[in-house]
Design a protein around this motif. Structure first.
Motif, mmCIF file in Angstrom:
data_model
loop_
_atom_site.group_PDB
_atom_site.id
_atom_site.type_symbol
_atom_site.label_atom_id
_atom_site.label_comp_id
_atom_site.label_asym_id
_atom_site.label_seq_id
_atom_site.Cartn_x
_atom_site.Cartn_y
_atom_site.Cartn_z
ATOM 1 N N GLY A 117 25.598 23.911 -24.440
ATOM 2 C CA GLY A 117 24.217 23.828 -24.894
ATOM 3 C C GLY A 117 23.799 22.398 -25.177
ATOM 4 O O GLY A 117 24.534 21.434 -24.935
ATOM 5 N N GLU A 118 22.604 22.267 -25.686
ATOM 6 C CA GLU A 118 22.030 20.960 -25.994
ATOM 7 C C GLU A 118 22.424 20.521 -27.402
ATOM 8 O O GLU A 118 22.661 21.353 -28.286
ATOM 9 C CB GLU A 118 20.504 21.014 -25.890
ATOM 10 C CG GLU A 118 19.990 21.316 -24.493
ATOM 11 C CD GLU A 118 20.271 20.186 -23.519
ATOM 12 O OE1 GLU A 118 20.320 19.021 -23.979
ATOM 13 O OE2 GLU A 118 20.436 20.458 -22.320
ATOM 14 N N ARG A 160 28.128 20.818 -25.598
ATOM 15 C CA ARG A 160 27.354 20.219 -26.685
ATOM 16 C C ARG A 160 28.020 18.924 -27.141
ATOM 17 O O ARG A 160 29.131 18.940 -27.692
ATOM 18 C CB ARG A 160 27.239 21.190 -27.859
ATOM 19 C CG ARG A 160 26.222 22.284 -27.636
ATOM 20 C CD ARG A 160 25.889 23.015 -28.908
ATOM 21 N NE ARG A 160 25.386 22.132 -29.961
ATOM 22 C CZ ARG A 160 24.909 22.562 -31.128
ATOM 23 N NH1 ARG A 160 24.874 23.854 -31.382
ATOM 24 N NH2 ARG A 160 24.478 21.706 -32.025
#
Length: 315
Positions: A117-118, A160
């Motif tokens: 994810g970010e 991430r």
């Protein structure tokens, strides 16, 4: 004739008495034989029992020697109440539906936070936390460059970067090292360390060290191979094990797999929360110095005019 009969009778009587004495002697000997065997067996049992008792006494004496101390026992003051020591509190505690690790509140539903994810934390917050946690940090590159490398390498694989960096901080003690790995090895996640002074893997540059860390995460979390050439020396081993036992897709899944400890994810999340809490001071932007204003259309003066002006100023 009468005397002969008496003599013969006496001889028979004597023989009878002798025979009786012999028979009695034989019976006595026969009776004494088993009695002597029983006595021997009983003596042996008594000796074994005696040896056991002596050994037990000896062990007790040895224990007494260990336990007994010659130091005077300090007596508590009068009126003191002996309170048993409280059990050591657990590092992970729950209160009002919130989880805390060593006093740091963990993110809500942290057990389901994905590895992919970010980033939520910023690079500036990451730099600020590292410098605050370890002002004397030793790295083969500036802290800002290392943080930038994590953002580049992790984002390339959709990992991430802020949490990968938090894991690196857990593994290295905020880059204090102090264990088997040394700071100049560019090993940011303990790759190849098994204890006992084994240094683990070394990488030529910080970028390769960061890339190996991200690739090792991929080995645990997905079936496909990384998009870059493999530099993690333990990638294939870890990847094959996870293919056999099942890949993980959350940071909580690293508990008992990446690390044997049951609170490994909690350490990462607590560090991540501390990074989020940073409020880095933005650098002060100073205005550029003003350029001197040039006089336009100013006529050039002759030497005679300038001398005249100087003489007037002196008056």
């Amino acid at each position: 004739m009468k005397y002969k009969k008496i003599t013969f009778a006496c001889v028979l009587l004597g023989l009878s008495l002798y025979a009786g004495v012999c028979a009695a002697t034989v019976r006595e000997v026969a009776d004494e034989a088993p009695a002597s065997k029983q006595t021997i067996i009983a003596d042996k049992k008594d000796k074994k029992l005696l040896n056991k008792k002596q050994r037990a006494v000896q062990i007790t004496q040895e224990k007494d020697k260990i336990v007994v101390s010659t130091k005077p026992v300090a007596k508590p003051p009068a009126g003191t109440i002996n309170v048993p020591a409280a059990p050591r509190p657990s590092l992970l505690q729950e209160k009002d539906g919130k989880f805390y690790f060593s006093g740091t509140q963990l993110p809500d539903d942290y057990r389901n936070i994905a590895i992919y994810g970010e980033a939520i934390a910023s690079k500036a917050q990451a730099v600020a936390y590292i410098l605050a946690a370890n002002p004397a940090v030793k790295l083969a590159c500036p802290v800002e460059e290392l943080v930038e490398l994590y953002w580049q390498e992790a984002k390339r694989e959709n990992v991430r970067p802020d949490l990968a960096l938090a894991q690196s901080l857990v593994e290295t003690g905020a880059y204090r090292y102090g264990g088997d790995v040394l700071h100049h090895q560019n090993n940011f996640c303990g790759l190849g360390t098994i204890g006992g002074g084994v240094r683990g893997a070394s990488f030529a540059t910080p970028q390769l060290g960061v890339r190996a860390h991200i690739q090792h995460l991929l080995a645990y979390t997905q079936t496909k191979r990384p998009s870059t050439d493999i530099v993690d020396p333990r990638y294939d081993l870890a990847h094959n094990i996870r293919l056999e036992r099942g890949v993980v897709n959350t940071w909580y899944g690293l508990n008992g797999t990446w690390a044997m400890g049951s609170l490994y994810c909690e350490k990462i999340m607590a560090t991540y929360q501390k990074i989020l809490a940073q409020q880095p001071v933005e650098p002060e932007i100073k205005p550029a110095p003003a350029e001197p204003v040039k006089e336009k259309n100013k006529k050039k003066r002759s030497m005679k005019q300038r001398v005249s002006e100087i003489l007037q100023e002196k008056k």
